[in-house]
Write an enzyme that holds these catalytic residues in place. Structure first.
Site, PDB file in Angstrom:
ATOM      1  N   ASP A 118      10.670   5.150   2.326  1.00 15.51           N
ATOM      2  CA  ASP A 118      11.064   3.846   2.878  1.00 15.51           C
ATOM      3  C   ASP A 118      11.367   2.813   1.797  1.00 15.51           C
ATOM      4  O   ASP A 118      11.841   1.716   2.088  1.00 15.51           O
ATOM      5  CB  ASP A 118       9.984   3.310   3.823  1.00 15.51           C
ATOM      6  CG  ASP A 118       8.642   3.099   3.119  1.00 15.51           C
ATOM      7  OD1 ASP A 118       8.586   3.157   1.871  1.00 15.51           O
ATOM      8  OD2 ASP A 118       7.646   2.884   3.828  1.00 15.51           O
ATOM      9  N   SER A 143      -0.403  -3.194   4.432  1.00  7.31           N
ATOM     10  CA  SER A 143      -0.205  -1.751   4.247  1.00  7.31           C
ATOM     11  C   SER A 143      -0.340  -1.305   2.800  1.00  7.31           C
ATOM     12  O   SER A 143      -0.681  -0.156   2.526  1.00  7.31           O
ATOM     13  CB  SER A 143       1.175  -1.345   4.782  1.00  7.31           C
ATOM     14  OG  SER A 143       2.204  -2.097   4.156  1.00  7.31           O
ATOM     15  N   HIS A 188       6.722   1.264   0.345  1.00  2.02           N
ATOM     16  CA  HIS A 188       5.328   1.611   0.095  1.00  2.02           C
ATOM     17  C   HIS A 188       5.196   2.583  -1.077  1.00  2.02           C
ATOM     18  O   HIS A 188       5.878   3.614  -1.097  1.00  2.02           O
ATOM     19  CB  HIS A 188       4.701   2.223   1.357  1.00  2.02           C
ATOM     20  CG  HIS A 188       4.692   1.285   2.523  1.00  2.02           C
ATOM     21  ND1 HIS A 188       5.697   1.261   3.473  1.00  2.02           N
ATOM     22  CD2 HIS A 188       3.814   0.312   2.858  1.00  2.02           C
ATOM     23  CE1 HIS A 188       5.420   0.328   4.362  1.00  2.02           C
ATOM     24  NE2 HIS A 188       4.282  -0.267   4.019  1.00  2.02           N
ATOM     25  N   ASN A 229       4.268  -9.431   4.371  1.00  6.24           N
ATOM     26  CA  ASN A 229       4.918  -9.227   5.670  1.00  6.24           C
ATOM     27  C   ASN A 229       5.475 -10.522   6.234  1.00  6.24           C
ATOM     28  O   ASN A 229       6.465 -10.505   6.978  1.00  6.24           O
ATOM     29  CB  ASN A 229       3.922  -8.601   6.657  1.00  6.24           C
ATOM     30  CG  ASN A 229       3.676  -7.128   6.358  1.00  6.24           C
ATOM     31  OD1 ASN A 229       4.604  -6.372   6.072  1.00  6.24           O
ATOM     32  ND2 ASN A 229       2.423  -6.718   6.399  1.00  6.24           N
ATOM     33  N   GLY A 244       0.978  -3.835   8.366  1.00  5.37           N
ATOM     34  CA  GLY A 244       1.716  -4.814   9.157  1.00  5.37           C
ATOM     35  C   GLY A 244       1.040  -6.164   9.267  1.00  5.37           C
ATOM     36  O   GLY A 244       1.585  -7.084   9.888  1.00  5.37           O
TER      37      GLY A 244
END
Length: 230
Positions: A204, A58, A207, A123, A95
């Site tokens: 979040d 991402s 990011h 991830n 992801g």
């Protein structure tokens, strides 16, 4: 005899001066040609078109960003600004894990990229996966790209200490180990200059916002530019 000697002396002197002028002229021409050749070489160092494949997660897939504002899109703009003939294929997926990248890479290599940028593993760590599996997957991707005659740029990552200091540090160091063992350049930390600035992250807190992506591109560019000139 004096007249003859004087004449010969003047003749030799004139001849010597003539040769000096010729030699000086040739030297000036040689220096000019060398300068032109140097200029041509510099311009042609990046003349061969380069195709760049970015295989990431991402952080490279413009998660939460407007299209065209992520560092990979900015890379294409940088190439144009630097007068470098190159194309960028962004095969990043939000992801994505190292296992997923390993599975997808063979098909992507059929495009015959000149350079493969691998930005994966984050991830894996966020899910607490075994570091040996992540290392094995990244090693396999590096090997596959090299076997396809592509140059590899490995992009490292750090994670928050959620899983303990030992896991966190071992995860970070595995990138350096892989880079050394496989003789590939390494960007130690994609978010260098970003991670310590909360204002550069989305809600979040994972990011980065668009303003952070030029910094991320600069981090990648330090390792990518030498590969483009080879």
């Amino acid at each position: 005899m004096q007249i003859i000697d004087s004449g010969l002396g003047n003749g030799f002197q004139n001849l010597t001066e003539g040769w000096r002028r010729k030699i000086a002229g040739h030297l000036r021409l040689a220096i000019l040609l060398l300068g032109l050749l140097s200029l041509v070489w510099t311009n042609n160092a990046y003349s061969a078109s380069k195709s760049i494949l970015v295989l990431g997660d991402s952080l490279s897939a413009e998660y939460g960003l407007a299209r065209g504002s992520g560092w990979v899109a900015l890379l294409q703009q940088r190439l144009k600004a630097e007068n470098i003939d190159g194309s960028v294929v962004n095969a990043s997926i939000s992801g994505e894990t190292s296992s997923g990248g390993k599975t997808r890479l063979p098909a992507l290599l059929q495009r015959r990229p000149d350079i493969v940028i691998i930005e994966l593993g984050g991830n894996d760590a966020l899910r607490g996966l075994q570091l040996s599996a992540t290392e094995s997957n990244l090693r396999a991707m590096i090997g596959a790209a090299q076997q396809a005659k592509a140059k590899v740029l490995l992009v490292g990552m750090r994670i928050p200490p959620n899983y303990g200091r030992d896991y966190t540090e071992k995860f970070f160091s595995l990138y350096a180990t892989l880079a050394k063992q496989n003789k590939v350049p390494l960007i130690p930390f994609l978010l260098d200059g970003v991670a310590d600035k909360p204002e550069l992250f989305q809600a979040d807190r994972i990011h980065p916002v668009a303003q952070a992506h030029p910094i991320m591109l600069n981090n990648v560019w330090t390792g990518l530019k030498p590969l483009l000139a080879k």
